[in-house]
Structures are given as C-alpha cells and as structure tokens.
Design a protein around this motif. Sequence first.
Motif, mmCIF file in Angstrom:
data_model
loop_
_atom_site.group_PDB
_atom_site.id
_atom_site.type_symbol
_atom_site.label_atom_id
_atom_site.label_comp_id
_atom_site.label_asym_id
_atom_site.label_seq_id
_atom_site.Cartn_x
_atom_site.Cartn_y
_atom_site.Cartn_z
ATOM 1 N N SER A 1 0.818 -1.222 0.000
ATOM 2 C CA SER A 1 0.000 0.000 0.000
ATOM 3 C C SER A 1 0.853 1.274 0.000
ATOM 4 C CB SER A 1 -0.917 0.012 1.230
ATOM 5 O OG SER A 1 -0.143 -0.062 2.421
ATOM 6 N N LYS A 2 2.174 1.090 0.003
ATOM 7 C CA LYS A 2 3.075 2.244 0.045
ATOM 8 C C LYS A 2 3.111 2.937 -1.320
ATOM 9 C CE LYS A 2 7.828 3.508 1.315
ATOM 10 N NZ LYS A 2 9.140 2.988 1.802
ATOM 11 N N PRO A 3 2.979 4.273 -1.364
ATOM 12 C CA PRO A 3 3.007 4.978 -2.646
ATOM 13 C C PRO A 3 4.395 4.990 -3.278
ATOM 14 C CG PRO A 3 2.918 6.555 -0.839
ATOM 15 C CD PRO A 3 2.732 5.193 -0.227
ATOM 16 N N VAL B 1 1.080 8.054 -14.814
ATOM 17 C CA VAL B 1 0.918 7.510 -13.458
ATOM 18 C C VAL B 1 -0.546 7.278 -13.100
ATOM 19 C CG1 VAL B 1 3.096 8.500 -12.654
ATOM 20 C CG2 VAL B 1 0.968 9.769 -12.291
ATOM 21 N N MET B 2 -1.448 8.049 -13.698
ATOM 22 C CA MET B 2 -2.869 7.819 -13.429
ATOM 23 C C MET B 2 -3.295 6.430 -13.901
ATOM 24 S SD MET B 2 -5.093 11.298 -13.979
ATOM 25 C CE MET B 2 -4.540 11.691 -15.628
ATOM 26 N N ILE B 3 -2.743 6.015 -15.047
ATOM 27 C CA ILE B 3 -3.072 4.701 -15.598
ATOM 28 C C ILE B 3 -2.224 3.611 -14.953
ATOM 29 C CG2 ILE B 3 -3.252 3.322 -17.706
ATOM 30 C CD1 ILE B 3 -5.142 5.714 -17.664
ATOM 31 N N MET B 4 -0.937 3.868 -14.817
ATOM 32 C CA MET B 4 -0.013 2.853 -14.305
ATOM 33 C C MET B 4 -0.308 2.486 -12.852
ATOM 34 S SD MET B 4 4.141 2.935 -14.584
ATOM 35 C CE MET B 4 5.155 1.722 -13.729
ATOM 36 N N GLY C 1 -1.074 -1.333 -8.636
ATOM 37 C CA GLY C 1 -1.794 -1.665 -7.409
ATOM 38 C C GLY C 1 -1.514 -0.746 -6.248
ATOM 39 N N THR C 2 -0.937 0.438 -6.535
ATOM 40 C CA THR C 2 -0.716 1.419 -5.476
ATOM 41 C C THR C 2 -0.687 2.816 -6.088
ATOM 42 O OG1 THR C 2 0.628 1.932 -3.522
ATOM 43 C CG2 THR C 2 1.818 1.515 -5.559
ATOM 44 N N THR C 3 -0.710 3.823 -5.240
ATOM 45 C CA THR C 3 -0.678 5.204 -5.709
ATOM 46 C C THR C 3 0.719 5.581 -6.185
ATOM 47 O OG1 THR C 3 -2.385 5.781 -4.104
ATOM 48 C CG2 THR C 3 -1.137 7.604 -5.073
ATOM 49 N N MET C 4 0.770 6.297 -7.297
ATOM 50 C CA MET C 4 2.037 6.856 -7.781
ATOM 51 C C MET C 4 1.914 8.377 -7.712
ATOM 52 S SD MET C 4 2.990 4.392 -11.023
ATOM 53 C CE MET C 4 4.682 4.976 -11.143
ATOM 54 N N ASP D 1 14.662 0.495 -3.467
ATOM 55 C CA ASP D 1 13.596 -0.413 -3.058
ATOM 56 C C ASP D 1 12.372 -0.343 -3.971
ATOM 57 O OD1 ASP D 1 12.719 2.112 -2.405
ATOM 58 O OD2 ASP D 1 12.492 1.726 -0.252
ATOM 59 N N GLY D 2 12.464 0.451 -5.041
ATOM 60 C CA GLY D 2 11.358 0.541 -5.987
ATOM 61 C C GLY D 2 10.338 1.613 -5.669
ATOM 62 N N TYR D 3 10.545 2.357 -4.581
ATOM 63 C CA TYR D 3 9.564 3.380 -4.197
ATOM 64 C C TYR D 3 9.978 4.779 -4.654
ATOM 65 C CZ TYR D 3 7.302 -0.272 -1.550
ATOM 66 O OH TYR D 3 6.654 -1.442 -1.198
ATOM 67 N N THR D 4 11.131 4.878 -5.300
ATOM 68 C CA THR D 4 11.544 6.127 -5.935
ATOM 69 C C THR D 4 12.019 5.786 -7.332
ATOM 70 O OG1 THR D 4 12.272 7.069 -3.827
ATOM 71 C CG2 THR D 4 13.053 8.145 -5.827
ATOM 72 N N ILE D 5 11.331 6.338 -8.337
ATOM 73 C CA ILE D 5 11.710 6.074 -9.728
ATOM 74 C C ILE D 5 11.868 7.406 -10.454
ATOM 75 C CG2 ILE D 5 10.582 3.813 -9.802
ATOM 76 C CD1 ILE D 5 8.267 5.186 -11.309
ATOM 77 N N LEU D 6 12.406 7.343 -11.642
ATOM 78 C CA LEU D 6 12.663 8.536 -12.445
ATOM 79 C C LEU D 6 11.926 8.443 -13.771
ATOM 80 C CD1 LEU D 6 14.405 11.158 -13.000
ATOM 81 C CD2 LEU D 6 16.094 9.605 -14.024
ATOM 82 N N ILE D 7 11.259 9.538 -14.155
ATOM 83 C CA ILE D 7 10.665 9.653 -15.486
ATOM 84 C C ILE D 7 11.382 10.809 -16.180
ATOM 85 C CG2 ILE D 7 8.597 10.155 -16.829
ATOM 86 C CD1 ILE D 7 6.943 8.846 -14.632
#
Length: 328
Positions: A31-33, A54-57, A62-65, A88-94
Amino acid sequence: MKRVAQFVAAALTVGMMGMHAGAQAQEYPGSKPVSAVVPFSAGGPTDKVARELVMIMSKHLGTTMVIENLGGAGGTIGAKKVAQAKNDGYTILIHHIGMSTAPALYRNLGFDPLKDFETIGEIADVPMVMVGNKNLPPASFKELLPYIKANASKLSLANAGIGSASHLCGLLFLSAIQTDLTTVPYKGTAPALTDILGGQVNLMCDQTTNIAGQLKAGALKPYAAMQSRRVEAFKDIPTAAEQGLPGVEVKIWHAMYAPKGTPKPVVDKLSAALQKAVTDPTFRAKMAELGAEAVPAQRATPESLKTFLAGEIGKWSPVIKKAGVYAD
C-alpha cells in the motif's frame, strides 16, 4: 574447520539476504506509494506525459504513484537524486532524451546514466515542430529558409535552456541550414513559449505536448514537423524533409528508471505495469491528444531501454561535442 565454518556462515548470510530481497519483491508495492521524480517543472512537456502515465499505471501496479517535480540543471538534479535514492522501488525517475545528452553536456555530471540506474522501459515518443510567432512573414517552411538566410542577424531562436529538447532540436536545425541565429535560452519551456507568443522572440522548436493547444488555436505559426513522417494529430503540418530539408529529425522519447541495485523482481513488476499502461486505450488516446505516441509494449522493457539508451548516448555525444556546447 574454521574455514569451513566461515564459508557456511557466509553462504547462510547470502541466502538470507536473497530470501529477504525475494520477500520484499513479493510484497512490493503493497500500500506504500511510489514517488515518480520528474526532473522538470510542473506543467512542462515531460510532466504532462508523466501525469497521464501515473494515473493509468497506478491501477496496474496496485498502489498510488505520486509525481515529484524536481527541476534544475537540465534535469540532472532530479536524476542524481534518484541515482542516490534507496533502491527499493519506491523512488523512480521519469526522464526524457536528456538522459542520453547529459554525459556530453555536463563535464561533471555526478552520475552515469548507464551504470547508476536500472532501466524499466520507454514510455512515449513526442514529435518536435518548428514554430514561429504568428506575425512572422514567411507562410511556409520553404519561404522560411531563405528568409532566415537574408535576416539572420535580426532573428532569434528560443529554447527552454541549454540541454533542453528545444535546444537540441535548434542545434540540429542551425547545423543543417548552416546559419547562426541569436539563440535565447530560458529557464524552462513556459517563459520561452510566453515570449514567442508575445513576439519577443521569433522561432522555437518545441514538443507537441507543450504547444498542442496553441497550434490548435492558431496562436503559433507551424512551419515543419521535425521527423520523417507527419505528426498523427497535426497531419496538416508538412515535415522538414517534404519542404527541402531532409535529415533533420528529432524525436523526444521518455522513459522510466530505478536506482541501481533495485531487485529484479521489483523492476519486473514496474515494467509489467508500464507495459500495461502504454497499451491502455485511455493512455494512448491522451498521448494522441498531445500529439505524442505511446510506445508499443516491447519497447517498455528494461532490455529494450538499456540498448536504446546506449545507442542514443553514442548518437548525441559527437553532435554536442562538435557544437562545443556545455551546460556546466
């Protein structure tokens, strides 16, 4: 016996670490964004692509982006932050094409695009269009080229800052026509667009995601699509090649990355959600509205992006070095 004991202890430690990483990946994202860093200001072209994505992804992951805008230094500040973030996958770059041009533009970059990130996949391609203030005399690109030659000392070419997409497009354009214009760098796309609309500058090469509204409203004069084929959403705009200037093609691509060392199962989950997002009809329709094109699923993969990024770095480095332009 002592060596055997040490070996067994080391093996158990590695095994436990692997089990821990596997458990983390299995639980991810929970549930972590997830924070998606966009290394440019809100409202800009990359931000528009990212927000639609991010609205679609989010639904497929399965969690908020959540978008985090961290602009400055041609996108390198935000990129560096992600390179140094917890893997850990909770910070990504676009990011956009700037990931491939930064190594040549910045002599002290502080990160390596190929070594300091895990690639997740490409997102969308955004065409570039050469536009002018609506009061500029030439009615077409064919008329614009001789007009530029005759009035080079009086004309200005705006861009969103050194290393920006509009700057890169402008570099290729000026190189192709072998003419120097007064280039005017701004701190972002918004002020550059404001001044071209107001007539303070004459020309700009910009992304359709940024100028779609102005093109549809007739507030800018479109001269040429800077790609091999006409833009799907603006088919009435001829390409530069059609109008006598072949070979000037600039595609602004966007892609997603994670910090180096992010567990492969986590990267795979992010990539799987990205692949579903880029093929989602709603996302594809949103991109089309902006004059952009979502990539096919096979390009939204870690392997595809890694190969593509390496090729783009190899393509742009000699162009930038030849121009002798540095952003630092």
